[in-house]
Design a protein around this motif. Structure first.
Motif, mmCIF file in Angstrom:
data_model
loop_
_atom_site.group_PDB
_atom_site.id
_atom_site.type_symbol
_atom_site.label_atom_id
_atom_site.label_comp_id
_atom_site.label_asym_id
_atom_site.label_seq_id
_atom_site.Cartn_x
_atom_site.Cartn_y
_atom_site.Cartn_z
ATOM 1 N N ALA A 45 0.826 -1.208 0.000
ATOM 2 C CA ALA A 45 0.000 0.000 0.000
ATOM 3 C C ALA A 45 0.857 1.253 0.000
ATOM 4 O O ALA A 45 0.575 2.219 -0.728
ATOM 5 N N LEU A 46 1.926 1.247 0.797
ATOM 6 C CA LEU A 46 2.818 2.409 0.828
ATOM 7 C C LEU A 46 3.562 2.573 -0.486
ATOM 8 O O LEU A 46 3.771 3.687 -0.962
ATOM 9 N N ALA A 47 3.979 1.442 -1.084
ATOM 10 C CA ALA A 47 4.704 1.527 -2.355
ATOM 11 C C ALA A 47 3.800 2.017 -3.472
ATOM 12 O O ALA A 47 4.230 2.753 -4.364
ATOM 13 N N ARG A 48 2.527 1.628 -3.418
ATOM 14 C CA ARG A 48 1.601 2.061 -4.472
ATOM 15 C C ARG A 48 1.283 3.537 -4.368
ATOM 16 O O ARG A 48 1.135 4.238 -5.380
ATOM 17 N N GLY A 49 1.154 4.036 -3.167
ATOM 18 C CA GLY A 49 0.820 5.440 -2.998
ATOM 19 C C GLY A 49 2.004 6.322 -2.692
ATOM 20 O O GLY A 49 1.837 7.508 -2.417
ATOM 21 N N ASP A 50 3.222 5.755 -2.733
ATOM 22 C CA ASP A 50 4.417 6.533 -2.413
ATOM 23 C C ASP A 50 4.722 7.511 -3.542
ATOM 24 O O ASP A 50 4.931 7.133 -4.685
ATOM 25 N N THR A 51 4.788 8.796 -3.220
ATOM 26 C CA THR A 51 5.098 9.804 -4.229
ATOM 27 C C THR A 51 6.582 9.877 -4.518
ATOM 28 O O THR A 51 7.001 10.617 -5.402
ATOM 29 N N GLY A 52 7.406 9.127 -3.788
ATOM 30 C CA GLY A 52 8.835 9.160 -4.048
ATOM 31 C C GLY A 52 9.283 8.106 -5.016
ATOM 32 O O GLY A 52 10.465 8.025 -5.343
ATOM 33 N N TRP A 146 21.417 5.660 -2.978
ATOM 34 C CA TRP A 146 21.960 4.348 -2.602
ATOM 35 C C TRP A 146 21.304 3.218 -3.398
ATOM 36 O O TRP A 146 21.889 2.150 -3.583
ATOM 37 N N SER A 147 20.073 3.462 -3.904
ATOM 38 C CA SER A 147 19.370 2.408 -4.644
ATOM 39 C C SER A 147 19.490 2.563 -6.156
ATOM 40 O O SER A 147 18.841 1.817 -6.895
ATOM 41 N N ALA A 148 20.293 3.513 -6.616
ATOM 42 C CA ALA A 148 20.470 3.696 -8.061
ATOM 43 C C ALA A 148 21.194 2.481 -8.638
ATOM 44 O O ALA A 148 22.274 2.103 -8.181
ATOM 45 N N ALA A 149 20.603 1.867 -9.641
ATOM 46 C CA ALA A 149 21.163 0.650 -10.222
ATOM 47 C C ALA A 149 22.357 0.990 -11.114
ATOM 48 O O ALA A 149 22.444 2.079 -11.687
ATOM 49 N N ASP A 184 12.947 5.919 -10.218
ATOM 50 C CA ASP A 184 13.463 5.463 -8.925
ATOM 51 C C ASP A 184 12.834 4.121 -8.570
ATOM 52 O O ASP A 184 11.607 4.007 -8.512
ATOM 53 N N GLY A 185 13.660 3.113 -8.347
ATOM 54 C CA GLY A 185 13.160 1.780 -8.036
ATOM 55 C C GLY A 185 13.220 1.409 -6.570
ATOM 56 O O GLY A 185 13.187 0.224 -6.234
ATOM 57 N N THR A 186 13.310 2.419 -5.681
ATOM 58 C CA THR A 186 13.420 2.123 -4.251
ATOM 59 C C THR A 186 12.186 1.399 -3.722
ATOM 60 O O THR A 186 12.292 0.478 -2.903
ATOM 61 N N ALA A 187 11.000 1.803 -4.176
ATOM 62 C CA ALA A 187 9.769 1.158 -3.708
ATOM 63 C C ALA A 187 9.762 -0.323 -4.088
ATOM 64 O O ALA A 187 9.348 -1.179 -3.302
ATOM 65 N N GLY A 188 10.214 -0.650 -5.294
ATOM 66 C CA GLY A 188 10.292 -2.050 -5.693
ATOM 67 C C GLY A 188 11.280 -2.834 -4.863
ATOM 68 O O GLY A 188 11.062 -4.014 -4.567
ATOM 69 N N PHE A 189 12.370 -2.179 -4.448
ATOM 70 C CA PHE A 189 13.355 -2.843 -3.591
ATOM 71 C C PHE A 189 12.738 -3.213 -2.243
ATOM 72 O O PHE A 189 12.910 -4.342 -1.754
ATOM 73 N N TYR A 190 12.010 -2.267 -1.645
ATOM 74 C CA TYR A 190 11.367 -2.551 -0.362
ATOM 75 C C TYR A 190 10.292 -3.633 -0.508
ATOM 76 O O TYR A 190 10.116 -4.459 0.397
#
Length: 235
Positions: A45-52, A146-149, A184-190
């Motif tokens: 839910a947080l990843a779906r609505g995360d604006t970052g 830090w999460s930049a591929a 930014d793929g940080t949400a996918g990482f989490y």
């Protein structure tokens, strides 16, 4: 008259009853699975609505002439330059010029045929970029760097937050050559970490359930046979 001396009769053998785990121990693996599932749903839910978190594919283009990108307002995007290239010091986003060019081309084609379509497309693109385009500078940061591929031939240089939603053109100063823009793929990482945590919790819950079931079954079997509980399992 004294009683004859002889060996004393053996004392009766006393044994503790078998230790049988309570049925409440089954609630431990169940609670573990419930907590893991709740954590997973919360992360999703947080990843779906995360604006970052960014959205859209990675695109590349010339930094000076502009990189056509598709943005979503409030989302974060990573900027990459060639490994031997310089980092940009200023970027701007232009939104709305592409739509004006398309509309101008269609209108010109209807009014004046093929020639008019070409002229109308050029004029519409210029007018759309000037009149309908919204151009604004964006601030470059190091957010979620830090999460930049790692990307072959490129190196991460900065992050930006999209000010608009839809098709736009990104231009940057201070760097020459191609510029790669990636979401930014940080949400996918989490989210991936959450899935791994749920998998580990399910394995632990299954092991706990089997262990409790096995100990209860063995305790019931020893109780039926009248065998004492092993010393290591006594309460």
């Amino acid at each position: 008259m004294n009683a004859p001396e002889g060996p004393a009769p053996p004392a009766p053998a006393w044994s503790t009853p078998p230790v049988r785990p309570a049925a409440g121990w089954y609630a431990v693996p169940v609670a573990l699975v419930v907590l893991a599932a709740a954590g997973l749903f919360t992360t999703l839910a947080l990843a779906r609505g995360d604006t970052g978190a960014g959205a859209g594919p990675a695109v590349s283009g010339d930094a000076a002439s502009g990189v056509p990108v598709r943005l979503k307002a409030g989302r974060t995007y990573f900027l990459y330059v060639r490994r031997d290239g310089t980092a940009p010091f200023g970027c701007a986003v232009e939104h709305g010029g592409v739509q004006g060019g398309v509309q101008g081309g269609v209108q010109g084609g209807v009014q004046g045929g093929v020639q008019g379509g070409v002229q109308g497309g050029v004029q519409g693109g210029v007018q759309g970029g000037v009149q309908g385009g919204e151009r604004g500078r964006v601030r470059l940061t190091r957010k979620n760097s830090w999460s930049a591929a790692d990307r072959p031939g490129y190196r991460y240089t900065a992050s930006l937050t999209a000010p608009v939603t839809g098709a736009a053109v990104l231009t940057c100063r201070g760097t020459d050559g191609p510029l790669l823009v990636a979401p930014d793929g940080t949400a996918g990482f989490y989210t991936g970490l959450a899935f791994l945590a749920v998998l580990a919790a399910c394995v632990a819950a299954a092991a706990g359930f089997v262990l409790t079931l096995t100990r209860r079954s063995r305790a019931d079997q020893r109780a039926r046979l009248g065998a004492p509980d092993p010393p290591g399992r006594r309460a």
